[in-house]
Design a protein around this motif. Structure first.
Motif, PDB file in Angstrom:
ATOM      1  N   MET A   1       0.836  -1.212   0.000  1.00 29.90           N
ATOM      2  CA  MET A   1       0.000   0.000   0.000  1.00 29.90           C
ATOM      3  C   MET A   1       0.862   1.250   0.000  1.00 29.90           C
ATOM      4  O   MET A   1       0.567   2.228  -0.712  1.00 29.90           O
ATOM      5  CB  MET A   1      -0.936  -0.008   1.214  1.00 29.90           C
ATOM      6  CG  MET A   1      -2.010  -1.085   1.167  1.00 29.90           C
ATOM      7  SD  MET A   1      -2.990  -1.191   2.689  1.00 29.90           S
ATOM      8  CE  MET A   1      -3.915   0.342   2.614  1.00 29.90           C
ATOM      9  N   LYS A   2       1.922   1.212   0.775  1.00 37.57           N
ATOM     10  CA  LYS A   2       2.813   2.372   0.857  1.00 37.57           C
ATOM     11  C   LYS A   2       3.474   2.650  -0.490  1.00 37.57           C
ATOM     12  O   LYS A   2       3.562   3.806  -0.930  1.00 37.57           O
ATOM     13  CB  LYS A   2       3.869   2.125   1.934  1.00 37.57           C
ATOM     14  CG  LYS A   2       4.703   3.347   2.290  1.00 37.57           C
ATOM     15  CD  LYS A   2       5.569   3.066   3.499  1.00 37.57           C
ATOM     16  CE  LYS A   2       6.360   4.303   3.915  1.00 37.57           C
ATOM     17  NZ  LYS A   2       7.162   4.056   5.133  1.00 37.57           N
TER      18      LYS A   2
ATOM     19  N   GLN B   1     -10.062   2.606   0.247  1.00 37.88           N
ATOM     20  CA  GLN B   1     -11.380   2.034   0.519  1.00 37.88           C
ATOM     21  C   GLN B   1     -11.362   0.538   0.224  1.00 37.88           C
ATOM     22  O   GLN B   1     -10.839   0.099  -0.807  1.00 37.88           O
ATOM     23  CB  GLN B   1     -12.450   2.721  -0.339  1.00 37.88           C
ATOM     24  CG  GLN B   1     -12.689   4.178   0.036  1.00 37.88           C
ATOM     25  CD  GLN B   1     -13.728   4.832  -0.864  1.00 37.88           C
ATOM     26  OE1 GLN B   1     -13.476   5.084  -2.026  1.00 37.88           O
ATOM     27  NE2 GLN B   1     -14.895   5.107  -0.304  1.00 37.88           N
ATOM     28  N   MET B   2     -11.960  -0.216   1.136  1.00 38.99           N
ATOM     29  CA  MET B   2     -12.082  -1.665   0.962  1.00 38.99           C
ATOM     30  C   MET B   2     -13.342  -2.129   1.672  1.00 38.99           C
ATOM     31  O   MET B   2     -13.867  -1.438   2.554  1.00 38.99           O
ATOM     32  CB  MET B   2     -10.850  -2.392   1.514  1.00 38.99           C
ATOM     33  CG  MET B   2     -10.642  -2.242   3.012  1.00 38.99           C
ATOM     34  SD  MET B   2      -9.119  -3.053   3.604  1.00 38.99           S
ATOM     35  CE  MET B   2      -7.840  -2.000   2.913  1.00 38.99           C
ATOM     36  N   THR B   3     -13.835  -3.302   1.297  1.00 40.44           N
ATOM     37  CA  THR B   3     -15.058  -3.802   1.922  1.00 40.44           C
ATOM     38  C   THR B   3     -14.787  -4.264   3.350  1.00 40.44           C
ATOM     39  O   THR B   3     -13.642  -4.546   3.732  1.00 40.44           O
ATOM     40  CB  THR B   3     -15.652  -4.975   1.129  1.00 40.44           C
ATOM     41  OG1 THR B   3     -14.760  -6.100   1.198  1.00 40.44           O
ATOM     42  CG2 THR B   3     -15.917  -4.597  -0.315  1.00 40.44           C
ATOM     43  N   ARG B   4     -15.842  -4.361   4.096  1.00 42.72           N
ATOM     44  CA  ARG B   4     -15.739  -4.832   5.483  1.00 42.72           C
ATOM     45  C   ARG B   4     -15.156  -6.244   5.540  1.00 42.72           C
ATOM     46  O   ARG B   4     -14.313  -6.545   6.378  1.00 42.72           O
ATOM     47  CB  ARG B   4     -17.142  -4.809   6.109  1.00 42.72           C
ATOM     48  CG  ARG B   4     -17.193  -5.242   7.564  1.00 42.72           C
ATOM     49  CD  ARG B   4     -18.612  -5.175   8.106  1.00 42.72           C
ATOM     50  NE  ARG B   4     -18.650  -5.571   9.502  1.00 42.72           N
ATOM     51  CZ  ARG B   4     -18.415  -4.758  10.521  1.00 42.72           C
ATOM     52  NH1 ARG B   4     -18.125  -3.495  10.277  1.00 42.72           N
ATOM     53  NH2 ARG B   4     -18.468  -5.184  11.765  1.00 42.72           N
TER      54      ARG B   4
ATOM     55  N   PRO C   1      -5.657   7.344   5.365  1.00 42.29           N
ATOM     56  CA  PRO C   1      -6.709   6.652   6.130  1.00 42.29           C
ATOM     57  C   PRO C   1      -7.439   5.601   5.309  1.00 42.29           C
ATOM     58  O   PRO C   1      -7.569   5.707   4.084  1.00 42.29           O
ATOM     59  CB  PRO C   1      -7.652   7.798   6.534  1.00 42.29           C
ATOM     60  CG  PRO C   1      -6.778   9.011   6.546  1.00 42.29           C
ATOM     61  CD  PRO C   1      -5.781   8.808   5.448  1.00 42.29           C
ATOM     62  N   ILE C   2      -7.942   4.574   6.005  1.00 42.28           N
ATOM     63  CA  ILE C   2      -8.674   3.468   5.382  1.00 42.28           C
ATOM     64  C   ILE C   2     -10.150   3.616   5.724  1.00 42.28           C
ATOM     65  O   ILE C   2     -10.519   3.793   6.885  1.00 42.28           O
ATOM     66  CB  ILE C   2      -8.149   2.110   5.886  1.00 42.28           C
ATOM     67  CG1 ILE C   2      -6.679   1.937   5.481  1.00 42.28           C
ATOM     68  CG2 ILE C   2      -9.000   0.962   5.342  1.00 42.28           C
ATOM     69  CD1 ILE C   2      -6.004   0.727   6.121  1.00 42.28           C
TER      70      ILE C   2
ATOM     71  N   LEU D   1      -7.893   3.479  -4.210  1.00 41.96           N
ATOM     72  CA  LEU D   1      -7.145   4.627  -3.684  1.00 41.96           C
ATOM     73  C   LEU D   1      -7.560   5.840  -4.506  1.00 41.96           C
ATOM     74  O   LEU D   1      -7.468   5.826  -5.740  1.00 41.96           O
ATOM     75  CB  LEU D   1      -5.637   4.398  -3.804  1.00 41.96           C
ATOM     76  CG  LEU D   1      -4.745   5.584  -3.410  1.00 41.96           C
ATOM     77  CD1 LEU D   1      -4.910   5.941  -1.927  1.00 41.96           C
ATOM     78  CD2 LEU D   1      -3.277   5.293  -3.727  1.00 41.96           C
ATOM     79  N   ARG D   2      -8.021   6.881  -3.827  1.00 37.77           N
ATOM     80  CA  ARG D   2      -8.536   8.051  -4.546  1.00 37.77           C
ATOM     81  C   ARG D   2      -8.391   9.299  -3.681  1.00 37.77           C
ATOM     82  O   ARG D   2      -8.125   9.207  -2.470  1.00 37.77           O
ATOM     83  CB  ARG D   2      -9.999   7.846  -4.921  1.00 37.77           C
ATOM     84  CG  ARG D   2     -10.946   7.743  -3.720  1.00 37.77           C
ATOM     85  CD  ARG D   2     -12.394   7.696  -4.166  1.00 37.77           C
ATOM     86  NE  ARG D   2     -13.341   7.663  -3.064  1.00 37.77           N
ATOM     87  CZ  ARG D   2     -13.782   8.733  -2.417  1.00 37.77           C
ATOM     88  NH1 ARG D   2     -13.321   9.947  -2.728  1.00 37.77           N
ATOM     89  NH2 ARG D   2     -14.660   8.614  -1.440  1.00 37.77           N
TER      90      ARG D   2
END
Length: 391
Positions: A205-206, A226-229, A280-281, A309-310
């Motif tokens: 991710m970094k 952003q990702m699903t639960r 942040p996620i 990622l946006r």
């Protein structure tokens, strides 16, 4: 002689066209204490367009979305007194166009015999509260259908760059529109799929975020992952590197920790505050019921294998147009038909109470319609990562 006239009841007036009755229906629909919203994730991702998109004679409306790839502002130019400016480079602007689709929810019909039963009850007791309560339950489901449809389209557009209504519902089956997301914005997830035991998710991710910022001239603005639960709890929090981050944080701050213990969301958030290089996620929670001619099941517009990622802020704008049914009914409706309308869901839905003939007797219909869809306003800067496909 009946003690009460059913035609004077609030329920009957909701189906009789007049400016007063239309205001009454709109006031009822606007009451937040009797209706609630439980499918409104999409509203956290964008804003409603400030004005409707104009329509042509056939009711078609085409919108255009314009955006520019993010970049860091350059230093100013040194000039002599009264020196002119160098003009900004106009390259980099992108756009796409699409039409606004039309939707209709499941309708409900009241027959003459059902209306007669309600009429006799009212004439005896003079109270239509129970009748209206039943109608409210029916309308609540219709309003939820508007929200669910917007949820599904928003999630699909943000994770695939397209809205495809093939296999959805019992109406027309067709792709709706495609956002102009650059091919390079569809990314692989890193050296290993995220579900792999030794995948270094935080490292991946970094690196993706560093590349994102470098490609935009060192952009330093706010971003969001952003990702699903399900992905967050079943993949992300189970990752060895993530657990190691939590473990080290808790040891450093002399907090209780046992090797092998499950990592909670609160524990991760505590540790993540001090982690540098990852924005942040945000957890995405959405699920919709898809009732077709063959099946009736729950689906998701946002696939668990996709992470986004946006830029922080609005990703979409909800484009809408006037609904042709209302204008046609008010201007050219048959004399035997009564129609009363009210807008719902912040103006995206149109509720219609219609009195019409069916053979020898009347029928009373309640329908909900929508002419709206999300448009991806951050499409040049919207990165979609498939966490099942390694580099």
């Amino acid at each position: 002689m009946a003690k009460f006239d059913f035609n004077n009841s609030r329920y009957a007036r909701m189906f009789l066209s007049s400016p007063e009755n239309q205001r009454m229906l709109q006031t009822l629909v606007d009451r937040r204490d009797i209706f609630f919203a439980n499918h409104t994730w999409y509203k956290t991702q964008g804003r409603k367009a400030p004005v409707p998109t104009p329509t042509d004679h056939a009711g078609l409306a085409t919108f255009t979305v314009k955006a520019r790839k993010l970049e860091t502002a350059p230093l100013m130019d040194l000039r002599a007194p009264l020196g002119d400016s160098n003009q900004m480079d106009k390259k980099g602007f992108e756009f796409y166009t699409a039409t606004i689709p039309d939707f209709i929810g499941q309708g409900s019909v009241e027959t003459a015999s059902e209306r007669d039963y309600k009429s006799r009850l009212f004439e005896e007791f003079g109270n239509d509260a129970d009748v209206i309560a039943t109608w409210i339950d029916d309308v609540q489901m219709k309003m939820d259908s508007v929200d669910s449809t917007m949820n599904f389209m928003t999630a699909q557009l943000m994770t695939k760059g397209v809205i495809d209504y093939t296999g959805i519902g019992r109406g027309i089956q067709a792709p709706l529109h495609k956002a102009n997301i650059p091919a390079e914005n569809f990314k692989k997830c890193g050296a290993l799929a995220w579900a792999a035991a030794n995948a270094k998710i935080l490292t991946y991710m970094k690196l993706i975020e560093e590349q994102y910022r470098e490609e935009r001239g060192g952009f330093g603005g706010s971003l969001v992952w952003q990702m699903t639960r399900k992905t967050f709890y079943d993949v992300f929090l189970q990752n060895t590197e993530v657990k190691e981050l939590v473990k080290n944080f808790r040891y450093l701050h002399k907090l209780s920790y046992t090797d092998g213990m499950p990592v909670t969301a609160d524990e991760f958030n505590q540790a993540f505050v001090e982690y540098q290089g990852i924005s942040p996620i945000e957890i995405v929670t959405e699920r919709e019921r898809n009732k077709t001619n063959a099946t009736d099941k729950f689906i998701n517009g946002w696939d668990d294998k996709i992470v986004v990622l946006r830029p922080a802020g609005d990703a979409v704008e909800f484009e809408y147009k006037s609904i042709l049914d209302k204008r046609m009914m008010e201007q050219y409706g048959a004399k035997s038909i009564d129609a009363v309308f009210a807008t719902t869901n912040d103006g995206l839905g149109l509720l219609a109470n219609i009195t019409t003939d069916n053979g020898r007797y009347k029928e009373w219909h309640t329908d909900i319609m929508m002419s709206a869809c999300p448009a991806l306003v951050d499409f040049p800067n919207h990165v979609i990562i498939d966490i099942t496909v390694p580099n």
